[in-house]
Scaffold this active site. Structure first.
Site, PDB file in Angstrom:
ATOM      1  N   GLU A   1       0.842  -1.187   0.000  1.00 47.25           N
ATOM      2  CA  GLU A   1       0.000   0.000   0.000  1.00 47.25           C
ATOM      3  C   GLU A   1       0.878   1.238   0.000  1.00 47.25           C
ATOM      4  O   GLU A   1       1.941   1.274   0.632  1.00 47.25           O
ATOM      5  CB  GLU A   1      -0.922  -0.007   1.224  1.00 47.25           C
ATOM      6  CG  GLU A   1      -2.023   1.036   1.185  1.00 47.25           C
ATOM      7  CD  GLU A   1      -3.081   0.776   2.260  1.00 47.25           C
ATOM      8  OE1 GLU A   1      -3.767  -0.274   2.198  1.00 47.25           O
ATOM      9  OE2 GLU A   1      -3.206   1.618   3.168  1.00 47.25           O
TER      10      GLU A   1
ATOM     11  N   ASP B   1       0.263   5.327   0.655  1.00 44.93           N
ATOM     12  CA  ASP B   1      -0.800   6.180   1.203  1.00 44.93           C
ATOM     13  C   ASP B   1      -0.492   7.665   1.211  1.00 44.93           C
ATOM     14  O   ASP B   1       0.586   8.078   1.647  1.00 44.93           O
ATOM     15  CB  ASP B   1      -1.070   5.819   2.680  1.00 44.93           C
ATOM     16  CG  ASP B   1      -1.631   4.432   2.869  1.00 44.93           C
ATOM     17  OD1 ASP B   1      -2.164   3.868   1.910  1.00 44.93           O
ATOM     18  OD2 ASP B   1      -1.541   3.923   3.995  1.00 44.93           O
TER      19      ASP B   1
ATOM     20  N   GLU C   1      -2.585  10.471   3.350  1.00 49.19           N
ATOM     21  CA  GLU C   1      -3.662  10.673   4.314  1.00 49.19           C
ATOM     22  C   GLU C   1      -3.638  12.117   4.794  1.00 49.19           C
ATOM     23  O   GLU C   1      -2.621  12.592   5.309  1.00 49.19           O
ATOM     24  CB  GLU C   1      -3.535   9.721   5.507  1.00 49.19           C
ATOM     25  CG  GLU C   1      -3.784   8.272   5.145  1.00 49.19           C
ATOM     26  CD  GLU C   1      -3.644   7.352   6.344  1.00 49.19           C
ATOM     27  OE1 GLU C   1      -4.522   6.501   6.546  1.00 49.19           O
ATOM     28  OE2 GLU C   1      -2.643   7.478   7.069  1.00 49.19           O
TER      29      GLU C   1
ATOM     30  N   GLN D   1      -0.009  13.034   5.999  1.00 56.14           N
ATOM     31  CA  GLN D   1       0.734  11.845   6.437  1.00 56.14           C
ATOM     32  C   GLN D   1       0.876  10.900   5.246  1.00 56.14           C
ATOM     33  O   GLN D   1      -0.085  10.651   4.521  1.00 56.14           O
ATOM     34  CB  GLN D   1       0.004  11.138   7.568  1.00 56.14           C
ATOM     35  CG  GLN D   1       0.652   9.803   7.974  1.00 56.14           C
ATOM     36  CD  GLN D   1       0.038   9.209   9.220  1.00 56.14           C
ATOM     37  OE1 GLN D   1       0.287   9.682  10.325  1.00 56.14           O
ATOM     38  NE2 GLN D   1      -0.795   8.187   9.074  1.00 56.14           N
TER      39      GLN D   1
END
Length: 311
Positions: free
Chosen positions: A123, A125, A127, A140
């Site tokens: 994954e 990400d 965020e 983040q």
């Protein structure tokens, strides 16, 4: 059965012992067909949320413009929402324009990411952690590789991401992962698999975006809760571009270094000189957390990649 051209001989993949001699003209046709298969495995999506994505949950919390060019997601006390790409990809670049929740968004989380959705998932990400009015938004980033994460980094954005759309990009290739904000590299995660560091390189991933309540941790470690009287909370998604290798079941086509798979070529194996200067600027003036500097968390046993080059 598929055919592979190897050293002037056509080999059946069902049996490597069956070698068949063919005229050069036939072998040339097979070579072209194999190149076309690589080309067709790559895709550029640039436009219609209704065609390229499906709603994962709470359809009534997802609004899409009539032309499919923009989409918004709503978070209220009833539900959040999410959407995901119809296709899975193995390497490429994904660009998404996002305008974040205005006003007091404490406790909310808007996420945009790639994920393989496997037990040992990979994954990548983005965020966006909601803020109290007047405070800077926190971005983040995180990387999961073979099911393990704990690789969070946080920065303050140097602009107000609620006033207009900004571009958030992921470059993912055989050499590195690079996170960009408006074309400025804010983070890298290099392929150090040869040194025992896990790197996402085998599992295809889909593109997803979600909005949800994360007030147990998102804002000041959970001290600032979601104020539902300020809702509903709306995040908007604009133009996007997915220039990536669409997964057809064979990683060979996605791992090939070809003009179509431009992201795997040497020119994208590391940051350019200009990108390195921007990268250092972000980390010097805007970084607020780096897992590679958190000795207490890792009990003075930082992950292996923390001691290895970032570009």
């Amino acid at each position: 059965m598929s055919l592979i051209l190897q050293e002037g001989t056509l080999i059946s993949t069902q049996s490597k012992t069956r070698k068949m001699k063919y005229p050069r003209s036939f072998l040339a046709i097979v070579s072209v067909l194999n190149l076309l298969r690589v080309s067709f495995s790559s895709i550029v999506l640039t436009g219609d949320y209704n065609k390229d994505f499906f709603v994962m949950w709470s359809r009534d919390h997802v609004n899409t413009s009539a032309d499919g060019r923009t989409r918004s997601m709503i978070l209220d006390q009833e539900s959040g929402a999410g959407f995901a790409s119809n296709d899975m990809f193995l390497f490429g670049q994904i660009d998404m324009k996002i305008k974040l929740i205005p006003g007091n968004s404490a406790g909310t989380v808007v996420a945009y990411y790639l994920t393989s959705d496997q037990p040992n998932r990979d994954e990548i990400d983005f965020e966006f952690l909601g803020n109290v009015s007047g405070q800077p938004y926190i971005l983040q980033t995180n990387v999961y590789a073979d099911g393990f994460d704990n690789r969070e980094e946080r920065i303050y954005l140097w602009f107000d991401p609620t006033q207009d759309f900004h571009s958030y990009s992921i470059l993912w290739n055989l050499h590195q992962i690079v996170f960009f904000v408006d074309a400025i590299p804010i983070r890298t995660y290099r392929n150090h698999a040869d040194k025992g560091v896990a790197f996402p390189r085998w599992q295809p991933m889909g593109v997803k975006a979600t909005i949800w309540n994360g007030d147990s941790w998102a804002t000041r470690g959970g001290r600032d809760k979601t104020d539902w009287s300020k809702g509903p909370f709306v995040a908007s998604f604009g133009d996007y571009k997915i220039d990536a290798c669409i997964w057809k079941g064979n990683p060979r086509f996605c791992r090939a270094e070809t003009p179509t798979n431009w992201w795997n070529n040497d020119g994208f194996s590391s940051l350019t000189g200009t990108q390195r200067r921007w990268f250092k600027w972000v980390r010097r003036y805007h970084m607020i957390y780096d897992y590679c500097q958190d000795n207490a968390r890792f009990q003075n046993n930082l992950p292996e990649e923390c001691s290895l080059p970032k570009y």
